[in-house]
Design an enzyme around this catalytic site. Structure first.
Site, PDB file in Angstrom:
ATOM      1  N   ASP A  36      53.354  61.604 -23.789  1.00 13.81           N
ATOM      2  CA  ASP A  36      52.961  60.219 -24.096  1.00 13.81           C
ATOM      3  C   ASP A  36      52.455  59.462 -22.874  1.00 13.81           C
ATOM      4  OD1 ASP A  36      55.252  59.898 -22.638  1.00 13.81           O
ATOM      5  OD2 ASP A  36      56.472  59.137 -24.298  1.00 13.81           O
ATOM      6  N   GLY A  37      52.359  60.140 -21.727  1.00  9.60           N
ATOM      7  CA  GLY A  37      51.799  59.497 -20.531  1.00  9.60           C
ATOM      8  C   GLY A  37      52.842  58.940 -19.583  1.00  9.60           C
ATOM      9  N   GLU A  38      54.114  58.900 -20.001  1.00 13.95           N
ATOM     10  CA  GLU A  38      55.132  58.364 -19.087  1.00 13.95           C
ATOM     11  C   GLU A  38      55.348  59.321 -17.909  1.00 13.95           C
ATOM     12  OE1 GLU A  38      58.624  57.189 -21.300  1.00 13.95           O
ATOM     13  OE2 GLU A  38      57.492  55.702 -22.431  1.00 13.95           O
ATOM     14  N   ARG A  94      42.317  42.214  -1.790  1.00 14.78           N
ATOM     15  CA  ARG A  94      41.129  41.343  -1.789  1.00 14.78           C
ATOM     16  C   ARG A  94      41.253  40.144  -2.721  1.00 14.78           C
ATOM     17  NH1 ARG A  94      36.891  46.013  -2.507  1.00 14.78           N
ATOM     18  NH2 ARG A  94      38.769  46.942  -3.371  1.00 14.78           N
ATOM     19  N   GLN A  95      42.084  40.242  -3.759  1.00 14.52           N
ATOM     20  CA  GLN A  95      42.297  39.067  -4.618  1.00 14.52           C
ATOM     21  C   GLN A  95      43.388  38.237  -3.929  1.00 14.52           C
ATOM     22  OE1 GLN A  95      40.542  38.593  -7.603  1.00 14.52           O
ATOM     23  NE2 GLN A  95      41.443  36.588  -7.917  1.00 14.52           N
ATOM     24  N   ASP A 168      29.715  40.491   6.895  1.00 15.42           N
ATOM     25  CA  ASP A 168      30.203  39.187   6.405  1.00 15.42           C
ATOM     26  C   ASP A 168      31.259  38.627   7.358  1.00 15.42           C
ATOM     27  OD1 ASP A 168      32.411  40.773   5.870  1.00 15.42           O
ATOM     28  OD2 ASP A 168      31.943  40.959   3.745  1.00 15.42           O
ATOM     29  N   LYS A 191      28.043  36.507   3.988  1.00  9.65           N
ATOM     30  CA  LYS A 191      27.815  37.087   2.664  1.00  9.65           C
ATOM     31  C   LYS A 191      28.145  36.083   1.576  1.00  9.65           C
ATOM     32  CE  LYS A 191      30.709  40.317   1.029  1.00  9.65           C
ATOM     33  NZ  LYS A 191      31.344  41.637   1.022  1.00  9.65           N
ATOM     34  N   ARG A 193      28.805  36.412  -2.435  1.00 11.67           N
ATOM     35  CA  ARG A 193      28.920  37.385  -3.524  1.00 11.67           C
ATOM     36  C   ARG A 193      28.720  36.667  -4.853  1.00 11.67           C
ATOM     37  NH1 ARG A 193      30.663  42.505  -4.397  1.00 11.67           N
ATOM     38  NH2 ARG A 193      31.553  42.929  -2.343  1.00 11.67           N
ATOM     39  N   ASP A 218      32.457  47.955   8.397  1.00 11.93           N
ATOM     40  CA  ASP A 218      33.138  47.130   7.395  1.00 11.93           C
ATOM     41  C   ASP A 218      34.491  47.766   7.085  1.00 11.93           C
ATOM     42  OD1 ASP A 218      33.538  44.984   5.751  1.00 11.93           O
ATOM     43  OD2 ASP A 218      32.073  45.554   4.238  1.00 11.93           O
TER      44      ASP A 218
END
Ligand code: R5P
Length: 300
Positions: A36-38, A94-95, A168, A191, A193, A218
């Site tokens: 089941d993917g567990e 990055r968030q 950037d 930069k 985006r 980068d």
């Protein structure tokens, strides 16, 4: 004092290297998925009283997060003295802000999840932009190993007359340090985006550097759009790109091919992620030294 290093999700080569540098041994792990993917995980060596280091290449990250959380828990129940985490590439950095109303600030949530599971963390050049340091979001000791010395050594050996170019403002921190250590001039673009695959870069006047080989630096290549746009911008101003050097090569979909088509004749990456067929700059030795510094205080 026993150091056991466990490769999570197939980071076997990095785990073997870390174990050798730390004077420890690799502890085997059985891992598979149920129908089941567990996740099924089983630590196959003795870890009671040991200083355990988990090593994972966090790309793709989500299944590995589950493994790390489950393993750290299991290792404590099995009597490990400490559980550290070495992630040469630290995902979800990055968030680092709520850019649009309602967005999850995943860098913070990810840091909270890991900080609840492991005793310390070591990584290479995390994407620190709006977070000033890992300690701003990680509540456990966390060391960021700089790749700039290794990249500068590569530039000094391979393109000694380079002008080091960052696409950037975020890359400014790496470009300035690499340029200083390599004894080369450094410049960065600005930069904007517009979307995952749509970026614009504004450059300062580049005429003074015409005729010198440019080395683009980068921290991350993902879609490749940033470097593709940078290569086009440099070319339009008469600058020849001799190489692109990237710390973390994620290379989503056709990024490597698009970069080649844009003229990235020489693409070099740090060995923070498994890469096929690209020249590598070694940063794992420095990472092992950081791990040793984090292990020591808990050894009593
Ligand atoms: C973000 O600003 C990073 O420093 C990189 O420039 C960015 O993640 C690269 O992403 P992509 O290859 O998708 O343009």
């Amino acid at each position: 004092m026993t150091t056991r290093v466990i490769a999570v999700g197939g980071a076997d080569a990095a785990a073997a290297r870390l174990a050798a540098c730390l004077g420890g041994t690799v502890c085997p792990l059985a891992q598979r998925r149920f129908p089941d993917g567990e996740h099924y995980l089983r630590v196959l060596g003795a870890v009671e009283g040991a200083d355990v280091v988990l090593v994972a290449h966090l790309h793709p990250v989500d299944p590995l997060l589950v493994d790390i959380v489950f393993l750290a828990d299991a290792l404590r129940e099995l009597g490990a003295r400490q559980v550290g985490l070495v992630v040469p590439y630290l995902a979800y950095m990055r968030q680092d802000r709520r850019f649009q109303p309602g967005e999850a600030v995943t860098s913070v949530s990810f840091a909270r999840l890991l900080s609840r599971s492991v005793d310390w963390l070591a990584t290479v050049d995390p994407h620190l932009h709006r977070h000033a340091a890992l300690s701003a979001i990680y509540s456990v000791p966390a060391l960021a190993v700089p790749s700039a010395p290794a990249i500068a050594r590569w530039i000094r050996a391979e393109v000694p007359d380079a002008v080091v170019v960052g696409p950037d403002e975020e890359s400014g921190q790496w470009v300035d340090e690499v340029a200083r250590l390599a004894g080369c001039p450094g410049i960065t673009g600005r930069k904007l985006r517009h979307g995952d695959r749509s970026v614009e870069i504004a450059w300062p006047a580049l005429q003074p550097w015409r005729g010198r080989p440019a080395v683009l630096v980068d921290d991350i290549v993902s879609s490749g759009q940033t470097l593709v746009t940078a290569l086009q911008g440099l070319g339009a101003q008469g600058l020849q790109a001799a190489a692109c050097v990237v710390v973390h090569g994620l290379f989503a979909q056709d990024a490597a091919q698009r970069l080649q088509e844009a003229g990235a004749s020489r693409l070099v990456v740090c060995n923070t992620l498994p890469q096929a067929g690209l020249p590598l700059i070694d940063v794992l030795g420095d990472l092992a030294e950081a791990a040793a510094r984090l292990i020591a205080p808990r050894q009593g």
